[in-house]
Motif scaffolding. Sequence first.
Motif, PDB file in Angstrom:
ATOM      1  N   LEU A   2       0.802  -0.969  -0.114  1.00  0.00           N
ATOM      2  CA  LEU A   2       0.066   0.462   0.244  1.00  0.00           C
ATOM      3  C   LEU A   2       1.145   1.084  -0.091  1.00  0.00           C
ATOM      4  CD1 LEU A   2      -2.507   1.395  -0.116  1.00  0.00           C
ATOM      5  CD2 LEU A   2      -2.549   1.284   3.243  1.00  0.00           C
ATOM      6  N   LYS A   3       1.661   0.780   0.933  1.00  0.00           N
ATOM      7  CA  LYS A   3       2.948   2.071   1.036  1.00  0.00           C
ATOM      8  C   LYS A   3       3.196   3.003  -0.821  1.00  0.00           C
ATOM      9  CE  LYS A   3       7.002   4.053   3.138  1.00  0.00           C
ATOM     10  NZ  LYS A   3       8.063   3.484   4.292  1.00  0.00           N
ATOM     11  N   ASP A   4       3.963   2.089  -1.345  1.00  0.00           N
ATOM     12  CA  ASP A   4       3.969   1.584  -2.740  1.00  0.00           C
ATOM     13  C   ASP A   4       3.031   2.067  -3.506  1.00  0.00           C
ATOM     14  OD1 ASP A   4       6.524   0.990  -1.683  1.00  0.00           O
ATOM     15  OD2 ASP A   4       6.255  -1.324  -2.479  1.00  0.00           O
ATOM     16  N   ILE A   6       0.614   4.329  -2.446  1.00  0.00           N
ATOM     17  CA  ILE A   6       0.841   5.538  -2.281  1.00  0.00           C
ATOM     18  C   ILE A   6       1.526   6.592  -3.076  1.00  0.00           C
ATOM     19  CG2 ILE A   6       0.841   7.088  -0.244  1.00  0.00           C
ATOM     20  CD1 ILE A   6      -0.732   5.461   1.076  1.00  0.00           C
ATOM     21  N   GLU A   7       2.860   5.981  -3.108  1.00  0.00           N
ATOM     22  CA  GLU A   7       3.662   6.552  -3.233  1.00  0.00           C
ATOM     23  C   GLU A   7       4.290   6.405  -4.424  1.00  0.00           C
ATOM     24  OE1 GLU A   7       7.245   4.110  -2.388  1.00  0.00           O
ATOM     25  OE2 GLU A   7       7.675   4.791   0.038  1.00  0.00           O
ATOM     26  N   TYR A  91      -3.608   0.944  -6.394  1.00  0.00           N
ATOM     27  CA  TYR A  91      -4.459   0.987  -5.007  1.00  0.00           C
ATOM     28  C   TYR A  91      -5.531   0.043  -4.837  1.00  0.00           C
ATOM     29  CZ  TYR A  91      -6.667   3.722  -0.710  1.00  0.00           C
ATOM     30  OH  TYR A  91      -6.215   4.090   0.149  1.00  0.00           O
TER      31      TYR A  91
END
Length: 117
Positions: A2-4, A6-7, A91
């Motif tokens: 999820l972090k990827d 969002i980035e 996402y």
Amino acid sequence: MLKDVIEKLAKSREKAEKKNRAKNLLVGATIGTAIGTVAGVLFAPRPGRETREQLTDRANETIEVLKENLEETKKVIADQKERIGEVTSQYIEAVKDMAPESEEDKKEAGKSKKKAS
């Protein structure tokens, strides 16, 4: 994961902002050129007919530049739309991967938590 996603979304937004700033600069330069040309032609010591012809020529040139800018802007918007769609899909998939998909998965996740306790 999820972090990827969002980035990637943040990077996509940054690129969109940079392109938007570049487009605004180009539009501003075009408008400034048009205004400067009209002012220069109006204050130049030429006969009326020559001035009108020159204004017409410059107006046509400006229209062509604006058409080119419009086409470029359309391409940028289409690219951004595609990128946003891709990032949104990633996402959504990341969120789906994080959430249990069925009642059985939920029950198994609950059993795993109880066993861990």
